[in-house]
Motif scaffolding. Structure first.
Motif, PDB file in Angstrom:
ATOM      1  N   VAL A 157      -3.219 -28.800 -12.295  1.00 56.93           N
ATOM      2  CA  VAL A 157      -3.244 -29.657 -13.475  1.00 56.93           C
ATOM      3  C   VAL A 157      -3.517 -31.075 -12.992  1.00 56.93           C
ATOM      4  CG1 VAL A 157      -0.717 -29.963 -13.455  1.00 56.93           C
ATOM      5  CG2 VAL A 157      -2.031 -30.449 -15.534  1.00 56.93           C
ATOM      6  N   ALA A 158      -4.573 -31.678 -13.528  1.00 58.01           N
ATOM      7  CA  ALA A 158      -5.017 -32.996 -13.076  1.00 58.01           C
ATOM      8  C   ALA A 158      -4.536 -34.084 -14.023  1.00 58.01           C
ATOM      9  CB  ALA A 158      -6.547 -33.035 -12.979  1.00 58.01           C
ATOM     10  N   GLY A 159      -3.920 -35.114 -13.467  1.00 56.99           N
ATOM     11  CA  GLY A 159      -3.532 -36.286 -14.246  1.00 56.99           C
ATOM     12  C   GLY A 159      -2.528 -36.011 -15.343  1.00 56.99           C
ATOM     13  N   LEU A 160      -1.437 -35.317 -15.001  1.00 53.98           N
ATOM     14  CA  LEU A 160      -0.402 -35.055 -16.003  1.00 53.98           C
ATOM     15  C   LEU A 160       0.290 -36.366 -16.366  1.00 53.98           C
ATOM     16  CD1 LEU A 160       1.098 -32.832 -17.601  1.00 53.98           C
ATOM     17  CD2 LEU A 160       2.735 -32.730 -15.700  1.00 53.98           C
ATOM     18  N   LYS A 161       0.373 -36.639 -17.668  1.00 54.35           N
ATOM     19  CA  LYS A 161       0.938 -37.893 -18.153  1.00 54.35           C
ATOM     20  C   LYS A 161       2.064 -37.641 -19.146  1.00 54.35           C
ATOM     21  CE  LYS A 161      -3.089 -39.285 -19.635  1.00 54.35           C
ATOM     22  NZ  LYS A 161      -4.048 -38.428 -18.920  1.00 54.35           N
ATOM     23  N   TYR A 162       3.011 -38.581 -19.151  1.00 52.91           N
ATOM     24  CA  TYR A 162       4.094 -38.617 -20.144  1.00 52.91           C
ATOM     25  C   TYR A 162       3.797 -39.788 -21.078  1.00 52.91           C
ATOM     26  CZ  TYR A 162       8.737 -40.311 -21.737  1.00 52.91           C
ATOM     27  OH  TYR A 162       9.797 -40.790 -22.462  1.00 52.91           O
ATOM     28  N   ALA A 163       3.770 -39.525 -22.374  1.00 52.24           N
ATOM     29  CA  ALA A 163       3.519 -40.585 -23.359  1.00 52.24           C
ATOM     30  C   ALA A 163       4.622 -40.551 -24.405  1.00 52.24           C
ATOM     31  CB  ALA A 163       2.160 -40.388 -24.024  1.00 52.24           C
ATOM     32  N   GLY A 207      21.551 -48.406 -33.947  1.00 55.70           N
ATOM     33  CA  GLY A 207      21.076 -47.653 -35.094  1.00 55.70           C
ATOM     34  C   GLY A 207      20.303 -46.417 -34.691  1.00 55.70           C
ATOM     35  N   SER A 208      19.604 -45.845 -35.645  1.00 55.37           N
ATOM     36  CA  SER A 208      18.863 -44.602 -35.443  1.00 55.37           C
ATOM     37  C   SER A 208      17.387 -44.881 -35.186  1.00 55.37           C
ATOM     38  CB  SER A 208      19.012 -43.688 -36.664  1.00 55.37           C
ATOM     39  OG  SER A 208      20.366 -43.285 -36.826  1.00 55.37           O
ATOM     40  N   TYR A 209      16.816 -44.069 -34.332  1.00 50.51           N
ATOM     41  CA  TYR A 209      15.403 -44.182 -33.964  1.00 50.51           C
ATOM     42  C   TYR A 209      14.749 -42.813 -34.096  1.00 50.51           C
ATOM     43  CZ  TYR A 209      16.692 -48.630 -31.711  1.00 50.51           C
ATOM     44  OH  TYR A 209      17.149 -49.894 -31.449  1.00 50.51           O
ATOM     45  N   SER A 210      13.474 -42.811 -34.375  1.00 50.95           N
ATOM     46  CA  SER A 210      12.673 -41.585 -34.297  1.00 50.95           C
ATOM     47  C   SER A 210      11.654 -41.774 -33.191  1.00 50.95           C
ATOM     48  CB  SER A 210      11.980 -41.287 -35.628  1.00 50.95           C
ATOM     49  OG  SER A 210      11.112 -42.345 -35.993  1.00 50.95           O
ATOM     50  N   ALA A 211      11.271 -40.680 -32.549  1.00 47.05           N
ATOM     51  CA  ALA A 211      10.366 -40.787 -31.404  1.00 47.05           C
ATOM     52  C   ALA A 211       9.490 -39.554 -31.290  1.00 47.05           C
ATOM     53  CB  ALA A 211      11.165 -40.979 -30.113  1.00 47.05           C
ATOM     54  N   ARG A 212       8.369 -39.728 -30.610  1.00 45.63           N
ATOM     55  CA  ARG A 212       7.470 -38.613 -30.304  1.00 45.63           C
ATOM     56  C   ARG A 212       7.114 -38.696 -28.822  1.00 45.63           C
ATOM     57  NH1 ARG A 212       3.196 -39.384 -33.617  1.00 45.63           N
ATOM     58  NH2 ARG A 212       2.051 -40.572 -32.060  1.00 45.63           N
ATOM     59  N   THR A 213       7.364 -37.606 -28.093  1.00 49.41           N
ATOM     60  CA  THR A 213       7.043 -37.519 -26.676  1.00 49.41           C
ATOM     61  C   THR A 213       5.983 -36.454 -26.472  1.00 49.41           C
ATOM     62  OG1 THR A 213       9.205 -38.270 -25.886  1.00 49.41           O
ATOM     63  CG2 THR A 213       7.962 -36.854 -24.406  1.00 49.41           C
ATOM     64  N   LYS A 214       4.975 -36.761 -25.633  1.00 48.51           N
ATOM     65  CA  LYS A 214       3.911 -35.802 -25.347  1.00 48.51           C
ATOM     66  C   LYS A 214       3.659 -35.738 -23.849  1.00 48.51           C
ATOM     67  CE  LYS A 214       0.271 -35.820 -28.060  1.00 48.51           C
ATOM     68  NZ  LYS A 214      -0.934 -36.277 -28.792  1.00 48.51           N
ATOM     69  N   PHE A 215       3.293 -34.554 -23.387  1.00 43.76           N
ATOM     70  CA  PHE A 215       2.847 -34.352 -22.013  1.00 43.76           C
ATOM     71  C   PHE A 215       1.412 -33.850 -22.077  1.00 43.76           C
ATOM     72  CE2 PHE A 215       7.430 -34.135 -21.796  1.00 43.76           C
ATOM     73  CZ  PHE A 215       7.744 -34.753 -20.588  1.00 43.76           C
ATOM     74  N   VAL A 216       0.470 -34.642 -21.560  1.00 46.27           N
ATOM     75  CA  VAL A 216      -0.945 -34.302 -21.636  1.00 46.27           C
ATOM     76  C   VAL A 216      -1.581 -34.469 -20.263  1.00 46.27           C
ATOM     77  CG1 VAL A 216      -1.127 -34.989 -24.060  1.00 46.27           C
ATOM     78  CG2 VAL A 216      -1.605 -36.652 -22.266  1.00 46.27           C
ATOM     79  N   LEU A 224       3.123 -30.166 -24.379  1.00 44.95           N
ATOM     80  CA  LEU A 224       4.349 -30.222 -25.174  1.00 44.95           C
ATOM     81  C   LEU A 224       4.321 -31.494 -26.014  1.00 44.95           C
ATOM     82  CD1 LEU A 224       7.200 -29.079 -25.828  1.00 44.95           C
ATOM     83  CD2 LEU A 224       8.088 -30.567 -24.008  1.00 44.95           C
ATOM     84  N   GLU A 225       4.690 -31.350 -27.276  1.00 47.69           N
ATOM     85  CA  GLU A 225       4.910 -32.501 -28.151  1.00 47.69           C
ATOM     86  C   GLU A 225       6.275 -32.330 -28.798  1.00 47.69           C
ATOM     87  OE1 GLU A 225       3.196 -34.497 -32.277  1.00 47.69           O
ATOM     88  OE2 GLU A 225       1.765 -33.634 -30.835  1.00 47.69           O
ATOM     89  N   ILE A 226       7.130 -33.338 -28.656  1.00 41.02           N
ATOM     90  CA  ILE A 226       8.472 -33.274 -29.209  1.00 41.02           C
ATOM     91  C   ILE A 226       8.651 -34.431 -30.183  1.00 41.02           C
ATOM     92  CG2 ILE A 226      10.937 -33.075 -28.690  1.00 41.02           C
ATOM     93  CD1 ILE A 226      10.223 -32.686 -25.774  1.00 41.02           C
TER      94      ILE A 226
END
Length: 239
Positions: A157-163, A207-216, A224-226
């Motif tokens: 897997v080339a260039g795995l990133k966390y966003a 307080g409360s936060y919403s978030a989106r995490t992706k591994f591409v 994965l998208e969470i």
């Protein structure tokens, strides 16, 4: 995960977004090293491109054709130094088992939040990718680091990133990326720990936060998208 919970104050990137060396499956590769040909050359786009990885004219950046591991090993087989580099990268990979597979597969096994003096907060990834309800709570002004455990199979897997992107009351307060590297398939999981950071503090940070995490990866393939929610509070949540 709360990627850089400083809410945009620091996204852990250097001045130009492009490091002088790249970590490839535990092997450091100097810029200009011709051995990058093994994994379709990690482009500068994999480190510092915009979120959609497009060039100045808006066209999708074209990476070279992907090869199976068997084809990778056949290339430049008469080059002794390159052959040794490939063997170092691939380690004990069973080519007979994965050598004909084109597409890599990455499975994110777990995510954890490590805070000094406290047990790790281990977050199991649900099959749906979207945890129900509040996923975790952090104390304001606390130091933490994120730890990912993942498994790579089938091919490199080339260039795995966390966003990661974070919102508070519907307003985007942080967005950042982290290059994890290029990894060869193996039975043992990989573990990557992010640099230590600090959660924001003060009444407006709570307080409360919403978030989106992706591994591409470099091909913009998402493994994965969470989508989840978390809280920042004045103190740790009682167990």
């Amino acid at each position: 995960m709360p990627c850089d919970l400083e809410m945009g104050l620091d996204n852990n990137e250097d001045g130009n977004g492009s490091p002088e060396t790249k970590k490839i499956g535990g092997v450091e590769e100097e810029d200009g090293d011709e051995s990058v040909g093994l994994s379709r050359k990690m482009s500068e786009a994999s480190i510092c491109a915009a979120e959609d990885d497009e060039d100045e004219e808006g066209r999708k950046i074209e990476l070279g054709p992907q090869c199976t591991l068997k084809e990778q090993l056949e290339k430049d087989k008469d080059d002794e130094s390159l052959r040794r580099w490939k063997e170092q990268l691939l380690g004990s990979v069973d080519i007979a088992a994965v050598g004909e597979t084109l597409e890599p597969e990455v499975k994110i096994l777990s995510l954890a939040i490590r805070t000094p003096g406290r047990p790790d907060i281990v977050l199991q990834v649900p099959e749906s990718g979207n945890p129900k309800g509040l996923w975790f709570t952090l104390k304001e002004g606390s130091r933490y680091s994120l730890i990912f455990t993942f498994q790579v199979s089938n091919n490199i897997v080339a260039g795995l990133k966390y966003a990661n992107t974070v919102w508070k009351t519907g307003v985007k307060v942080d967005s950042s990326k982290e290059m994890l590297g290029t990894f060869s398939p193996q039975e043992e999981p990989y573990t990557h720990e992010m640099p230590e950071d600090t959660t924001p503090s003060g009444i407006f940070a709570r307080g409360s936060y919403s978030a989106r995490t992706k591994f591409v990866d470099d091909d913009d393939k998402c493994y994965l998208e969470i989508n989840y929610t978390f809280d920042i509070r004045k103190d740790w949540q009682s167990s």
